[in-house]
Design a protein around this motif. Structure first.
Motif, PDB file in Angstrom:
ATOM      1  N   THR A 339       0.830  -1.190   0.000  1.00 11.30           N
ATOM      2  CA  THR A 339       0.000   0.000   0.000  1.00 11.30           C
ATOM      3  C   THR A 339       0.870   1.248   0.000  1.00 11.30           C
ATOM      4  OG1 THR A 339      -1.556  -1.238   1.322  1.00 11.30           O
ATOM      5  CG2 THR A 339      -1.898   1.127   1.205  1.00 11.30           C
ATOM      6  N   GLY A 342       2.414   1.710  -3.253  1.00 12.33           N
ATOM      7  CA  GLY A 342       1.426   2.282  -4.181  1.00 12.33           C
ATOM      8  C   GLY A 342       1.359   3.784  -4.030  1.00 12.33           C
ATOM      9  N   TYR A 346       2.251   6.608  -6.711  1.00 15.13           N
ATOM     10  CA  TYR A 346       1.285   7.663  -7.025  1.00 15.13           C
ATOM     11  C   TYR A 346       1.973   9.025  -7.041  1.00 15.13           C
ATOM     12  CZ  TYR A 346      -1.847  11.367  -5.417  1.00 15.13           C
ATOM     13  OH  TYR A 346      -2.476  12.557  -5.220  1.00 15.13           O
ATOM     14  N   HIS A 376      -4.638   5.846  -8.527  1.00 17.05           N
ATOM     15  CA  HIS A 376      -4.336   5.436  -7.159  1.00 17.05           C
ATOM     16  C   HIS A 376      -5.592   5.064  -6.395  1.00 17.05           C
ATOM     17  CE1 HIS A 376      -3.018   6.121  -2.884  1.00 17.05           C
ATOM     18  NE2 HIS A 376      -2.248   5.144  -3.311  1.00 17.05           N
ATOM     19  N   TYR A 379      -6.387   1.687  -7.439  1.00 13.16           N
ATOM     20  CA  TYR A 379      -5.437   0.745  -6.843  1.00 13.16           C
ATOM     21  C   TYR A 379      -5.813   0.451  -5.391  1.00 13.16           C
ATOM     22  CZ  TYR A 379      -0.966  -0.970  -4.984  1.00 13.16           C
ATOM     23  OH  TYR A 379       0.008  -1.697  -4.371  1.00 13.16           O
TER      24      TYR A 379
END
Lengths: 646, 646
Positions: A339, A342, A346, A376, A379
């Motif tokens: 996470t 991610g 982003y 994002h 995601y």
């Protein structure tokens, strides 16, 4: 449609008027089927008969003391189950349900003293439909095999039972029982459902009907949702005023930050009181904790349970702890890491997009600026989905003995992840980048995008489905008009439970209490969202899913704690947002106040707010005065009763 | 000395062997006097006889179901009270005491099932002396007047009773009953008391004896004191090492600050477990909360109690709230203000003394430097004393209905004041002056001075008194050799209770957890203090005071919360002391780290430590595994029993 007990042990369906039925120990004016057990098509008649005999056997023969009917055909794939009032009433006492006494007060129901309770002669009035169905289900779930018993009509391997094995768990595991579901009562449902989900009845849900029809935890979810939505009105109005009025720039952010902290504390405290009032009215305030049987998926070598001394699967807790610490925890951490990665990706993409735009600014490249955000958000949503599946598998593999432990560990996993997954970016922007403009943009896009996704998936799709596509059940009904209407209910998808709904509320409560001071429209947007949320959730449970078995409940349980924990984190984030707000930094620069001093003041404010939270929680009693007096009366009376008996 | 029931209703004292007695409903091998009621000298014989008749009357005639004996003379000023086993056993069930079942496990005592409990035929073995005395006292306290009853042998005004009035409260208020006290059992006491308070038996107090002889709350106080003293060993050793070793200057303060936070959390969590083990062993883990009768000093106009519907004095809670908010709170604040003013005066005086010394330095003026400190410590001590009296009066005047509410409000008042009174100066020095050297000096003098005061008042005085001055009781006994030995016990001063003892522990726990990182010898000094404290407290309760009535207890109650709250404050103070420690400031200067950065790191540390505290509290289960299994067994069995009965 009702049962009619023609002679002992034989029950037939009587459609039309309610018919008198006598059970071995009590006299019931009428019984009606409460739930359906759907068997596999290839189940032998002798197996079915054995199941029915188990269901009907009295407690002293280790039976469930219920009434069973074999459906249309004796060898069909269905068993209808009803419950005589004696079974229902005894279980009502064991559960600790309170019911209206002769003199109008609520009192813990006592089977020996049943004559003194209102509606004692009419179990349909005394116990709600949801309670009756829950009790019947519990009786079936608790059915245990005797010594040297096995399921007849099965291969020896498939049908073997160890003494004390839970019969219905075994039946479901070996595929003999396909599914069990409680039956709808269309008449009762239509009495309140239309008003609930389609009319504009702001804030007033038919809670008592919901409780008696769907049961405790469902009623508490909708009560909480309604209460929370209503309490959003105040921050929504305040936020809108601050957003649109010219003195917005003045001290709006500071004001809103402090307001948020106080508001979230007060709302959760008031909800506790409201929740106690509801629980008192529904007779569940003083529920007994029941002794839980092992979960269906609990595996282990056979051993003696140290508490009950029963012979049952036993899985050492040291082994479970190993699994939790050496497998589950690393996996959860890996997901948290993904996470955060991610998030990093982003920010990198966004930097790239901005870079590109600054080099080649064009009207067409504009959307590119929003692409990283949208990617994002997608995601995050995807990870959320995958993680929930993984967390469920892990918790299953940890092999918890009872359902409540399972739920606790699963909830904790999902909560930690949801927290990081939904809020990490916002914390990063607020604490590290300290870019309030970006935070505001991000929050707005999150709220609007998730709102749109939510409305589409939760409202529009079911609405269109309901409107234009005939449901699976309806289709089948049309194909074979003779099939029992009951069967149609079994074809509906299983109700997915309230977990996802609560997580949704948790996340939006987080947006509101943690960050909304930079984007004052948050509360108003959430308010609009929740007004439709109530209706779509209601539509879902009434129309689109199979009716669930729902346990009686005294409150919203672990979620109260989760929301309160969020309240404490909100103190930190709000204080920080005050510190870096343009108002405060501007004031410091103008008046030559050092950052050190401002920081110390913020820390002081943080501690004051936390103390204020604790004081508010302490000053507002958890039970309203009238409930406290009622509970004291109740305890006094049971103590008096004890003295008299002794 | 024992009672002998010669014929129904008449009991004589039989000295020597235990004598068989039959009560109306049970057969008791022997009874012995449990408590003494001392009447006023001028009480009429008929009043005394009426009291005895009330004590002996059965429950259905609103009596206490006890056995009473009129002492040496029928018209003497004494009533001896004993209890038949049926009364004791029924009350044991009502209190929810657990006792050893036939199979060895502890089970909630059930009167109907009494035959299956160990020692069922011998109430002396089944119930401890303290429990018997508490139950007898409770039966007397609960005695209520019937309709149209009055105390005979009294003026109409003095002897009038309203229906339901608590008889013994009335008797004490009108001066008919001078006092009531439980009797010592010298044999039992001497079996453990010498070993307890005079031998060197480090950490091993005869807790089971203490519990059975003195009762729950006393036993829990001494258990906590012992446990806490033992747990002081680790910080004492660590502190001494840091204090005396050369690498003291390295990172001692930072290390000790973090150690203190973790240590205090772990100790309090481990105490919870220890406390649960003790409570399980003593059968008080699952105590029923009893319905409390109004306090003796509760006043009000007569009205119906909304809970019990009884006719009794009623004082509106709105009026009480007015008193709390508009009188008590301002008075408490005024005292806090006086304390802070005292602190200001102290600093002013100290400044004066230093000023004087710097102008005229001399060997003689040296002590002047210490005078302000000593004066202030004495002022603090004095204020403490005055405030406690005022707080007691205020709480009395707030007119709480039940004793537990009274205790709660009184404890809160005293805790807030003690906190400010004892720690304000230290906080001022640490946070405002930021003078660690002064803080260290101050802490050392506080510990040493209060230690000396404590040892003198608590240990030396009683020791000398016991050694050289014959006690009042002994004196009287010598003057009149025929007087009953029992009477001597009544002449001892009343036991002052454990409140002051707990406050003392609270304050020293505060010194330790809040500030001890600047003065590493704190723990060692406290350890020494507590080793003697255990002995002096033991001596006091065994020898110097009248035996108290003590309720059964499941834990140390509100004090656990008070100590835990102190733990949270200690995170703040320790983080601050880390920030301003010479090690950290030196490191910052050397490496060019800005104060802003150091401050942010400290805040982060504070939040991490608070989370760590919460995690530790969560990870360490409140009950040890074996107690959890026992409790689960117990609940499972009572649920099974319920099913069988239903």
């Amino acid at each position: 449609m009702l049962f009619q007990r023609v002679s002992k042990g034989v029950v037939t369906i009587a459609s039309g008027s309610w018919t008198k039925v006598t059970c071995k120990c009590c006299f019931t004016d009428a019984v009606r089927p409460l739930l359906v057990i759907e068997l596999n098509k290839d189940v032998q008649l002798e197996t079915k008969e054995w199941i029915i005999s188990k269901i009907e056997a009295p407690a002293n023969k280790q039976g469930a003391q219920l009434l069973a009917h074999p459906g249309e055909d004796d060898d069909g794939d269905m068993i209808l189950v009803a419950a005589p009032s004696c079974t229902l009433l005894r279980n009502a006492e064991a559960l600790g349900l309170s019911k209206a006494y002769r003199d109008g007060t609520m009192l813990a129901f006592s089977y020996p003293d049943r004559a003194n309770f209102k509606n004692a002669d009419n179990v349909e009035e005394l116990l709600t439909l949801a309670e009756q169905q829950y009790i019947s289900k519990k009786e079936l779930d608790d059915l245990k095999a005797g010594t040297n018993e096995s399921i007849p009509g099965c291969s020896k391997d498939k049908g073997s039972l160890y003494p004390g094995e839970l019969i219905f768990q075994k039946l479901e595991k070996s595929g003999i029982v396909k599914t069990m579901y409680p039956l709808h009562d269309k008449e009762k449902l239509s009495a309140f459902s239309k008003q609930w989900y389609s009319q504009f009845n702001f804030g007033v849900q038919p809670l008592d009907y919901i409780h008696s029809y769907f049961g405790g935890t469902v009623a508490f979810y909708f009560s909480f949702l309604g209460f929370y939505t209503l309490s959003l009105l105040l921050p929504a109005v305040l936020g809108a005023v601050l957003y649109f009025l010219p003195w917005n720039s003045l001290n709006g952010q500071v004001l809103l930050a402090i307001f948020n902290v106080v508001w979230s504390t007060v709302v959760l405290e008031l909800w506790k009181r409201r929740s106690a009032e509801l629980a008192y009215g529904w007779g569940t305030l003083l529920l007994n904790s029941t002794f839980e049987e092992p979960r269906p998926n609990y595996r282990g070598t056979m051993g003696h349970n140290p508490v009950t001394r029963r012979w049952e699967p036993y899985f050492p807790s040291a082994e479970r702890k190993k699994r939790i610490w050496f497998v589950s925890t690393p996996v959860v951490c890996a997901f948290l890491w993904l996470t955060v990665m991610g998030m990093v990706a982003y920010f990198y993409l966004e930097w790239c997009a901005k870079d590109y735009y600054s080099r080649e600014p064009s009207w067409l490249a504009m959307p590119l600026l929003y692409l990283p955000s949208v990617l994002h958000i997608l995601y995050v949503d995807f990870m959320n989905h995958v993680y929930k599946t993984v967390a469920h598998m892990l918790t299953e593999w940890e092999n918890h003995r009872v359902e409540s432990d399972f739920q606790k560990h699963y909830t904790l996993k999902v909560l930690v992840f949801s927290f990081i997954n939904c809020f990490a970016v916002l914390f990063y922007i607020a604490f590290y980048k300290q870019d309030l403009e970006l935070l505001r943009k991000r929050l707005a896009s999150l709220l609007i995008v998730s709102q749109i996704i939510n409305q589409v998936t939760e409202a529009l799709v079911p609405y269109l489905q309901e409107r234009f596509l005939p449901s699976q059940g309806t289709k089948q009904r049309e194909a074979d008009p003779h099939i029992d209407k009951l069967r149609a209910q079994g074809c509906q998808p299983e109700y997915p439970g309230l977990f996802a709904e609560y997580i949704e509320l948790f996340v939006q409560f987080g947006y509101l209490s943690l960050f909304s001071c930079v984007y004052p429209l948050t509360a108003a947007l959430l308010f609009l969202n929740n007004v439709t949320e109530i209706r779509t959730d209601a539509l879902k449970i009434c129309k689109l899913f199979r009716k669930p078995f729902v346990a009686p409940a005294a409150n919203i349980g672990i979620w109260q704690t989760a929301f309160e924990a969020l309240g404490f984190v909100s103190v930190i984030s709000n204080c920080w947002l005050i510190l870096i707000s343009p108002q405060v930094t501007g004031y410091c620069q103008e008046n030559g106040v050092s950052f050190r001093y401002a920081l110390l003041c913020t820390i002081a404010l943080e501690h004051v707010l936390i103390i204020l939270k604790v004081v508010i929680a302490f000053v507002i009693p958890d039970l309203p005065k009238w409930v406290r007096i009622k509970v004291a009366q109740l305890e006094f009376r049971s103590r008096q009763a004890l003295k008299t008996v002794a």
